[in-house]
Write a protein that holds these residues in place. Structure first.
Motif, PDB file in Angstrom:
ATOM      1  N   GLU A 141      80.149   6.756 114.934  1.00  0.00           N
ATOM      2  CA  GLU A 141      80.529   5.646 114.074  1.00  0.00           C
ATOM      3  C   GLU A 141      81.168   4.537 114.893  1.00  0.00           C
ATOM      4  O   GLU A 141      81.843   4.784 115.882  1.00  0.00           O
ATOM      5  CB  GLU A 141      81.493   6.115 112.987  1.00  0.00           C
ATOM      6  N   SER A 199      86.286   1.335 112.797  1.00  0.00           N
ATOM      7  CA  SER A 199      86.461   0.510 111.594  1.00  0.00           C
ATOM      8  C   SER A 199      87.283  -0.740 111.866  1.00  0.00           C
ATOM      9  O   SER A 199      87.201  -1.712 111.112  1.00  0.00           O
ATOM     10  CB  SER A 199      87.131   1.335 110.495  1.00  0.00           C
ATOM     11  N   HIS A 246      75.916   5.329 113.155  1.00  0.00           N
ATOM     12  CA  HIS A 246      75.760   5.630 111.733  1.00  0.00           C
ATOM     13  C   HIS A 246      77.077   5.372 111.029  1.00  0.00           C
ATOM     14  O   HIS A 246      78.039   4.886 111.618  1.00  0.00           O
ATOM     15  CB  HIS A 246      75.316   7.088 111.529  1.00  0.00           C
ATOM     16  N   GLY A 247      77.117   5.684 109.747  1.00  0.00           N
ATOM     17  CA  GLY A 247      78.327   5.457 108.965  1.00  0.00           C
ATOM     18  C   GLY A 247      78.281   4.127 108.239  1.00  0.00           C
ATOM     19  O   GLY A 247      77.324   3.361 108.335  1.00  0.00           O
ATOM     20  N   LYS A 248      79.336   3.840 107.500  1.00  0.00           N
ATOM     21  CA  LYS A 248      79.411   2.615 106.715  1.00  0.00           C
ATOM     22  C   LYS A 248      79.542   1.389 107.630  1.00  0.00           C
ATOM     23  O   LYS A 248      80.089   1.471 108.736  1.00  0.00           O
ATOM     24  CB  LYS A 248      80.618   2.665 105.777  1.00  0.00           C
ATOM     25  N   PHE A 271      73.148   2.656 109.873  1.00  0.00           N
ATOM     26  CA  PHE A 271      74.272   2.213 109.062  1.00  0.00           C
ATOM     27  C   PHE A 271      73.936   2.352 107.571  1.00  0.00           C
ATOM     28  O   PHE A 271      72.792   2.140 107.157  1.00  0.00           O
ATOM     29  CB  PHE A 271      74.645   0.772 109.375  1.00  0.00           C
TER      30      PHE A 271
END
Length: 845
Positions: free
Chosen positions: A163, A166, A186-188, A209
């Motif tokens: 990821e 953030s 990957h991930g938000k 994503f």
């Protein structure tokens, strides 16, 4: 000193940047070298030691042939190190942190591998870090989050995973360029991106994503290019589409790509509020629906518009013709209807026009010949009719023309010879007739010619022998006559030659591609002889002897066709009078079924299947769909196989199945109830076969289905006796097909999904869509077999089919052997375990 380029990229034609797959980042301007601050080598290994160059501040070695590794002992005063576009390998040395004055580090387009070292965190003054297009791996390097002075970060096209932090945008607030494209992230989507308020380029394409685009993305008011394509980003409702309204604040936006994601529904009208400076808009390969997005009318500066692979409907608006800068328009694979707007001919800079796989009707606009910059024209798989416009061949830049799978008729214009740059010509599955123009031999750049499934007549042009770059030539399923030109054998690059099912005759050449039976397809031409031995044609002396014995007198050659025509005319008149008298429409064609088969109409089958409802759909195949139903004449449930006649080959599949089953009866064959050849409620041809329903489903589902026992999934149980019974039943059916008194029938596609089971687990062989009747005719000792190109199923097809062999019962036995092994070991021949030379046969052995 020359200006530092934004993001290093390999040099390529300018128009490549306009394509959807390219990163939406600026091309580097060409900069003259600074002789005072640049050390440049033409090739070989760069200096391995720079420790003594204490005064060196700038070292540019871009675009050379350098190999080796990044020097481990960089001068402490070095401010710029540029090694992009070389052949440098190894890893990034941790000692690079000793160059504490480093401001710009660019090593893109090399072979550097390993992880990005944590020691980079010590380069607090670093402003540019470009490591794209290498072999770097591992997680996003946390050390980068300490480089708060970064204005440019390029990690694209590596193998980085995990990821993205953030707080990336919070930690790197000065970023102007961020490229993370083509990795394994990957991930938000990190919402903190919007805190890097100076971002001009944001490219996170081709990752994994998920989530939604933050509605606050409009805070990036300086954004020039935004590329989120090829991820799993979604937008399914008004709230998730709000980011489009937010992007209206990005008044400098020039490029936006949301292609290849999970966007659904209609494109919001707020799209039209984006910057008037927008040049590139990619929305393709999503699940978008509704009419053509009207908001795009507000972007007069568009260079590329991509809406392909969606579910758009309605007509294409005429105002598109006002986009005077448009170079590529891609509307492929949608459901657009109506005519192709003639206004598109006003797009004087258009390079690619992709309209294929829609539902366009009418003619191809003649005015498209005015597009003098056009390189690609694709309108295949529509409902177009009329002539092929001769003007498109006079476009000097045209390289690819795709008009296949329409209803085009008439002759192919001789002007095709004017297209000197033409590389690909696709005209398959139309109604084109007349001679193939010999002028095509002047198109010296041609590599792919596909004219199959038309009604061309006359000879194959000898001028094809001038097409020295030709790789594919497909003239199958036409009415071509004469001999095969020997000049085709001189084409050294020819990889595939398909002349199936014409009326060619004479000696087949033996040189060039004609020596390769796998690449040469000439079945269905009864007059061909000679050729290479692996083509298995009769010798020309035997053929000549046979023809001389069966040659008709000249008067009979005229009298017999004339008598046939008169008889046919009389028959047509009789049928028309009979139809008028009885006010009836034919509901079943003369398929040579005997009187035991009940007659059913299209309306009967509509009622039987509840309007072919999805609730009655049993399964679908290559050419057909099967529905459960009940017709009035039958007490039991039946299976109605409806052929999709728009699919190429479906008509032949229907006829093959009729021919195979009309006279055969066996307890282990699926029993045919009747057939229907009529027209549907829209006036289109309709063909269906009605079979006895098999409640046990097919053998494939039985072998691989699961049972839920105590919340655990287990394979369904099949006893040894049941397996033996199934095998014996299939063997009996194949023996009957191969040796019945009506002549041998070769199934050609025996596999578990074509073996159906009744309530008593008795096997019934079905699906004869590829079946062939085997008919011998004496040419000396050879045997001629009626066949078409084999399109069986991988894993079950006999090897000789792949090598261009004839249809044979032995090939069916091969398929039976594969099925036999599969039944007992419950492994498909295409299972992933079968690789590196291990096959199902070797595994069983």
């Amino acid at each position: 000193m020359a200006r530092e380029p934004d993001v290093p990229q390999k040099s390529s034609p300018a128009d490549e940047h306009f394509h959807r797959g390219d990163p939406l980042v600026p091309r580097p301007p060409s900069s003259p070298p600074d002789p005072l601050r640049e050390q440049q080598h033409s090739a070989g290994q760069h200096p391995t030691s720079l420790a003594n160059c204490s005064s060196l501040k700038v070292l540019w070695l871009n675009n050379n042939g350098l190999d080796g590794q990044i020097p481990a002992d960089l001068p402490p005063n070095l401010q710029q190190l540029q090694l992009s576009t070389n052949d440098i390998g190894g890893t990034i040395p941790p000692s690079i942190a000793n160059a504490t004055a480093l401001r710009k580090l660019s090593c893109a387009f090399n072979r550097i591998e390993g992880r990005i070292p944590d020691e980079l965190a010590e380069l607090g003054g670093l402003e540019i870090l470009y490591l794209g297009s290498n072999l770097l791996a591992g997680m996003f390097p946390p050390a980068i989050l300490n480089l708060s002075s970064l204005t440019g970060l390029g990690l694209n096209t590596n193998m980085l995973s995990g990821e993205v932090p953030s707080d990336l945008g919070n930690s790197l607030p000065n970023l102007q360029i961020l490229s993370l494209a083509q990795n394994l992230f990957h991930g938000k989507l990190p919402h903190s991106f919007v805190n890097a308020s100076s971002l001009r380029v944001l490219d996170i394409s081709t990752n994994n994503f998920t989530g939604v685009v933050p509605s606050s993305i409009g805070r990036l008011s300086k954004l020039v290019k935004l590329n989120i394509e090829t991820n799993k980003v979604q937008a399914r409702n008004k709230q998730e589409w709000d980011f489009v309204s937010s992007l209206a604040n990005c008044t400098e936006l020039q490029g936006l790509s949301l292609a290849s994601n999970l966007l659904e529904g209609q494109v919001p009208n707020s799209l039209g509020n984006l910057s008037i400076n927008l040049q590139y808009l990619f929305l393709g390969q999503n699940r978008l629906a509704g009419n053509f997005p009207s908001g795009t009318a507000n972007f007069p500066n568009l260079i590329i518009l991509g809406l392909d692979y969606n579910r758009f409907t309605g007509v294409v608006p005429h105002w598109l013709g006002a986009f005077k800068f448009l170079q590529k328009l891609s509307l492929s694979t949608n459901m657009f209807t109506g005519n192709i707007p003639s206004s598109l001919s006003n797009l004087s800079q258009l390079i690619e026009l992709l309209l294929d796989t829609n539902q366009f009707i009418g003619h191809i606009p003649i005015s498209l010949g005015n597009l003098q910059s056009l390189e690609t024209l694709s309108v295949s798989s529509n409902k177009l009719h009329g002539r092929v416009p001769e003007g498109i061949f006079s476009i000097s830049t045209i390289r690819e023309i795709g008009l296949s799978s329409n209803n085009l008729d008439g002759q192919l214009p001789a002007e095709v010879g004017n297209a000197k740059q033409l590389v690909i010509l696709l005209l398959s599955a139309n109604k084109l007739s007349g001679d193939i123009p010999s002028t095509m031999g002047a198109c010296k750049s041609l590599e792919d010619i596909e004219l199959d499934s038309n009604i061309f007549s006359g000879n194959i042009p000898v001028s094809f022998g001038n097409l020295f770059g030709l790789k594919v030539l497909n003239l199958s399923y036409n009415n071509l006559t004469g001999s095969v030109p020997a000049s085709i054998g001189n084409l050294q690059h020819l990889e595939q030659l398909d002349l199936l099912f014409n009326h060619l005759e004479g000696k087949v050449p033996v040189h060039g591609i004609f020596k390769n039976a796998t690449a040469t397809h000439i079945d269905g031409n009864q007059g061909l002889c000679g050729g290479a031995s692996n083509l298995h044609l009769p010798s020309c002396s035997v053929m000549s002897s046979y023809l001389s014995k069966h040659r008709l007198p000249v008067i009979l050659k005229v009298a017999i066709p004339l008598a046939c025509m008169l008889s046919l005319l009389a028959m047509v008149i009789f049928v028309l009078l009979w139809q008028r008298k009885n006010h009836l429409k034919t509901s079943i064609s003369s398929l040579s079924f005997d009187g035991k088969f009940p007659k059913v109409s299209y309306k009967d089958l509509v009622r039987a299947t509840d309007g072919f409802s999805l609730s009655n759909l049993i399964g679908t195949g290559r050419y057909s769909s099967v529905y459960r139903g009940k017709i009035l004449q039958e007490e039991n449930v039946v299976a109605v196989k409806v052929f999709c006649l728009e699919t190429r080959g479906a008509q032949r599949s229907f006829i093959a199945e009729c021919n195979a089953l009309r006279n055969v009866r066996h307890r282990n064959l699926v029993r045919i109830v009747t057939a229907c050849s009529s027209i549907d409620s829209s006036g289109n041809d309709f063909k269906a076969l009605v079979y006895e329903f098999m409640p046990g489903g097919d053998l494939h589902n039985l072998l691989y289905s699961t049972e839920d026992n105590d919340n655990s999934l287990k394979r369904s149980y099949i006893s040894l006796a049941q397996r033996l019974s199934i095998v014996v039943g299939v063997a009996d059916a194949m023996a009957y097909l191969h040796h019945n008194h009506h002549g041998s029938i070769v199934h050609c596609d025996l596999k578990p999904s074509n073996i159906l089971l009744d309530n008593d687990m008795v096997a019934h062989v079905g699906d004869f869509g590829l079946a062939r009747l085997q008919v011998s005719s004496s040419f000396g000792d050879s045997t001629s077999v009626s066949s078409v190109a084999i399109r069986g199923t991988i894993g079950y097809v006999a090897p000789e089919y792949g090598a261009g062999g004839q249809v044979s019962t032995a090939a069916d036995v091969y398929s039976f052997g594969v099925v036999l092994l599969e039944i007992f070991i419950r492994k498909s021949p295409t299972d992933g375990m079968f690789k590196d030379g291990l096959s199902i046969a070797k595994f069983a052995e």
